[in-house]
Design a protein around this motif. Structure first.
Motif, PDB file in Angstrom:
ATOM      1  N   UNK A 111       0.831  -1.216   0.000  1.00 33.26           N
ATOM      2  CA  UNK A 111       0.000   0.000   0.000  1.00 33.26           C
ATOM      3  C   UNK A 111       0.865   1.266   0.000  1.00 33.26           C
ATOM      4  N   UNK A 112       1.874   1.365   0.915  1.00 31.31           N
ATOM      5  CA  UNK A 112       2.688   2.596   0.852  1.00 31.31           C
ATOM      6  C   UNK A 112       3.401   2.758  -0.480  1.00 31.31           C
ATOM      7  N   UNK A 113       3.930   1.649  -1.028  1.00 29.58           N
ATOM      8  CA  UNK A 113       4.674   1.786  -2.289  1.00 29.58           C
ATOM      9  C   UNK A 113       3.751   2.239  -3.412  1.00 29.58           C
ATOM     10  N   UNK A 114       2.626   1.540  -3.559  1.00 29.82           N
ATOM     11  CA  UNK A 114       1.693   1.919  -4.630  1.00 29.82           C
ATOM     12  C   UNK A 114       1.142   3.325  -4.391  1.00 29.82           C
ATOM     13  N   UNK A 115       0.736   3.582  -3.141  1.00 30.30           N
ATOM     14  CA  UNK A 115       0.126   4.876  -2.812  1.00 30.30           C
ATOM     15  C   UNK A 115       1.101   6.021  -3.006  1.00 30.30           C
ATOM     16  N   UNK A 116       2.325   5.855  -2.470  1.00 24.96           N
ATOM     17  CA  UNK A 116       3.282   6.962  -2.527  1.00 24.96           C
ATOM     18  C   UNK A 116       3.724   7.259  -3.960  1.00 24.96           C
ATOM     19  N   UNK A 117       4.062   6.192  -4.697  1.00 25.16           N
ATOM     20  CA  UNK A 117       4.516   6.403  -6.072  1.00 25.16           C
ATOM     21  C   UNK A 117       3.429   7.087  -6.907  1.00 25.16           C
ATOM     22  N   UNK A 118       2.206   6.606  -6.731  1.00 22.09           N
ATOM     23  CA  UNK A 118       1.142   7.182  -7.548  1.00 22.09           C
ATOM     24  C   UNK A 118       0.744   8.577  -7.067  1.00 22.09           C
ATOM     25  N   UNK A 119       0.956   8.847  -5.760  1.00 25.36           N
ATOM     26  CA  UNK A 119       0.660  10.201  -5.279  1.00 25.36           C
ATOM     27  C   UNK A 119       1.632  11.185  -5.929  1.00 25.36           C
ATOM     28  N   UNK A 120       2.880  10.719  -6.166  1.00 21.23           N
ATOM     29  CA  UNK A 120       3.872  11.593  -6.802  1.00 21.23           C
ATOM     30  C   UNK A 120       3.625  11.661  -8.311  1.00 21.23           C
ATOM     31  N   UNK A 121       3.565  10.455  -8.940  1.00 16.37           N
ATOM     32  CA  UNK A 121       3.382  10.429 -10.399  1.00 16.37           C
ATOM     33  C   UNK A 121       1.976  10.887 -10.794  1.00 16.37           C
ATOM     34  N   UNK A 122       1.051  10.785  -9.832  1.00 17.97           N
ATOM     35  CA  UNK A 122      -0.328  11.198 -10.096  1.00 17.97           C
ATOM     36  C   UNK A 122      -0.455  12.680 -10.365  1.00 17.97           C
ATOM     37  N   UNK A 123       0.574  13.451  -9.976  1.00 24.71           N
ATOM     38  CA  UNK A 123       0.546  14.892 -10.256  1.00 24.71           C
ATOM     39  C   UNK A 123       0.507  15.089 -11.779  1.00 24.71           C
ATOM     40  N   UNK A 124       1.243  14.213 -12.505  1.00 25.54           N
ATOM     41  CA  UNK A 124       1.242  14.301 -13.975  1.00 25.54           C
ATOM     42  C   UNK A 124      -0.160  13.955 -14.495  1.00 25.54           C
ATOM     43  N   UNK A 125      -0.752  12.909 -13.898  1.00 24.62           N
ATOM     44  CA  UNK A 125      -2.111  12.507 -14.294  1.00 24.62           C
ATOM     45  C   UNK A 125      -3.074  13.677 -14.055  1.00 24.62           C
ATOM     46  N   UNK A 126      -2.921  14.318 -12.881  1.00 26.91           N
ATOM     47  CA  UNK A 126      -3.781  15.455 -12.553  1.00 26.91           C
ATOM     48  C   UNK A 126      -3.590  16.586 -13.553  1.00 26.91           C
ATOM     49  N   UNK A 127      -2.328  16.854 -13.907  1.00 23.10           N
ATOM     50  CA  UNK A 127      -2.029  17.944 -14.842  1.00 23.10           C
ATOM     51  C   UNK A 127      -2.665  17.654 -16.210  1.00 23.10           C
TER      52      UNK A 127
END
Lengths: 243, 296
Positions: free
Chosen positions: B168-184
């Motif tokens: 959970x931390x690995x998936x959550x943290x990585x996607x919280x960071x890379x998700x900024x690109x998704x959000x953009x």
């Protein structure tokens, strides 16, 4: 470089969707419904066990089917190696506290599951898959949406390829990076509007024809090939249980 | 984020097949009653299919790429968006062997249900303030929650020998960071569509219904119940478990106004409730303030 990569990828997908695999072989002639059920049974047999001999047995049984269907081992390996290797890397750290058995069996399971899935992918045209899904009583709207998505993916890639070629042919001087990115952004916008408008036209044409999407449907058959396939799968499963 | 065959045990795989089937069934029932723009649905699904090809692996989890669930929800509404994402994932699974057949239920749940519905409702909450920001937060939070679900599924699976403390931390943290690109990307696309073809988003610009507010209120009111249930099963923070296991302890340089979610001098349980309420209020007011200042 990015533009060239997009162009190559677009060309690949445009060709992929235009020319599905048309090799003739054993699995290609099995009724899609029976093939989907039989290969799913092999897939389940693979993913419910961690015993290496059982996994290797299912892998061999799948590779025999591949050979009979004119699907080369190299072709399968080319398509499954990346995710198999990636899965191996993920479970590699467990070697330090659990030994080598778990990472080996986990990676083999993933390899075998991907191989079975490739057998479905490489031997079944999409319209046959739709036909099989519909005969499994999947809702018509869902099957219709699937057909529409598949058709639009094809249309989208062919439109993108045209835009990229048109853009290349208009270019007469070397642009700066800033200009390239700015043009790229405009191109994406134009692409979206063009594809959407074309998509709307295509959908209107579908409605004008009086129905939604019709997909080619063959009558359900259980001939000699299907019987052979069913016997093969049952034989493999019984052997797998007794191992 | 596509989970392949061999990662999920049959219990988890079956559970998510059932949950997904229920949501898909209800979505199909709803779109039969709504007027769906099928051309837009097909184009959105195919565009998301293309965008999802950009894929990179994450150690200890699966992989990261543009998901587009929030975008599908915003453009098509949650029910048609859910069906469009399910179509993308089925085509990817059956035509490209991307994502497993046994894991299809879980994959559709993460990217076609969680991402779509969470993204859609976040967008609806913020759209009147600023379209880009609404799309950004919808894309970012949607993909992060979807990734947390993927982490939960593979972590709870007995076939995968990493526990939820790792996945959970690995998936959550990585996607919280890379998700900024998704959000953009989500924010930019929504903003562009709003400028060039506002008719697509028209009809979805309705005021947030009473149901959404009631659902949010119910979730907030029910949260103490989850805290109580967590205590019943002796739940503790995964990081605290790791610290206990390694024999390390924390040395905070600043205790905070409400240290460790308590109010000094107050009963710990009541203190947690009060600090929770204060936290919700602060986040809510901040979100409103930011969106108002940007919308001006």
């Amino acid at each position: 470089m990015i533009e060239e990569t997009i162009k190559t990828a677009t060309e690949y997908f445009q060709n992929f969707f235009s020319y599905e695999y048309r090799k003739r072989g054993f699995l290609q002639s099995v009724d899609p419904r029976i093939k989907l059920l039989g290969l799913s049974a092999l897939l389940l047999a693979d993913v419910v066990t961690f015993e290496i001999p059982k996994i290797v047995f299912i892998a061999l049984a799948s590779l025999i089917l591949a050979k009979l269907s004119d699907v080369g081992f190299k072709e399968i390996l080319k398509r499954v190696w990346l995710f198999t290797f990636f899965s191996f890397l993920i479970v590699l750290p467990t070697t330090f506290f659990e030994g080598v058995y778990y990472p080996t069996s986990f990676t083999l399971r993933v390899f075998t599951a991907l191989t079975v899935l490739q057998l479905i992918v490489l031997t079944t045209p999409f319209n046959e898959l739709l036909q099989a899904l519909r005969s499994f009583k999947l809702p018509e709207t869902l099957v219709f949406s699937l057909g529409l998505t598949y058709g639009y993916i094809h249309m989208m890639f062919s439109e993108l390829f045209r835009i990229l070629i048109a853009r290349e042919s208009r270019r007469v001087k070397r642009s700066s990076y800033r200009e390239l990115w700015s043009e790229g952004g405009k191109m994406l916008g134009t692409f979206f509007v063009r594809v959407l408008e074309k998509g709307e036209n295509v959908y209107r044409a579908i409605l004008l024809r009086g129905d939604k999407i019709r997909y080619y449907s063959k009558p359900f058959k259980v001939g000699r090939t299907e019987t052979l396939f069913i016997i093969y799968v049952i034989f493999v499963l019984i052997w797998w249980i007794k191992m | 984020m596509h989970i392949p065959d061999g990662y999920l045990d049959m219990k988890i795989a079956s559970l998510f097949y059932v949950l997904t089937a229920v949501v898909l069934g209800y979505s199909l029932y709803r779109i039969k009653r709504e007027r769906v723009n099928w051309a837009l649905a097909g184009i959105t699904a195919s565009a998301i299919f293309a965008a999802q090809m950009l894929n990179w692996p994450i150690p200890g989890g699966t992989s990261a790429h543009f998901v587009g669930g929030a975008l599908a929800g915003i453009l098509l509404g949650p029910y048609a968006g859910c069906i469009a994402m399910a179509c993308v994932l089925i085509v990817q699974c059956l035509v490209f062997a991307d994502g497993g057949i046994t894991a299809l239920g879980a994959n559709v749940w993460n990217m076609g249900v969680v991402d779509v519905f969470v993204g859609y409702y976040i967008y609806r909450l913020l759209e009147r303030r600023n379209k880009f920001l609404a799309g950004f937060f919808a894309g970012w939070i949607g993909i992060t929650l979807a990734a947390i679900f993927a982490g939960l599924e593979i972590g709870l699976s007995t076939y995968f020998h990493y526990s939820v403390n790792v996945t959970v931390p690995i998936m959550g943290m990585w996607h919280a960071v890379l998700g900024i690109i998704e959000g953009f990307i989500t924010g930019t696309v929504v903003n562009y569509i709003h400028t060039t073809r506002p008719d697509i988003l028209e009809g979805r610009e309705v005021k947030i219904g009473r149901t959404v507010w009631i659902a949010l209120a119910v979730l907030i009111i029910l949260s103490p119940l989850f805290a109580y249930l967590a205590e019943l099963v002796n739940y503790s923070e995964p990081l605290e478990n790791v610290a206990k296991y390694l024999g390390v302890s924390e040395h905070p340089i600043y205790e905070g106004i409400l240290p460790d979610y308590t109010v000094p001098g107050l009963n710990p349980y009541v203190g947690t409730l009060v600090s929770g309420a204060v936290g919700v209020a602060i986040v809510f007011i901040l979100a409103l303030a930011i969106s108002r200042s940007v919308s001006r």
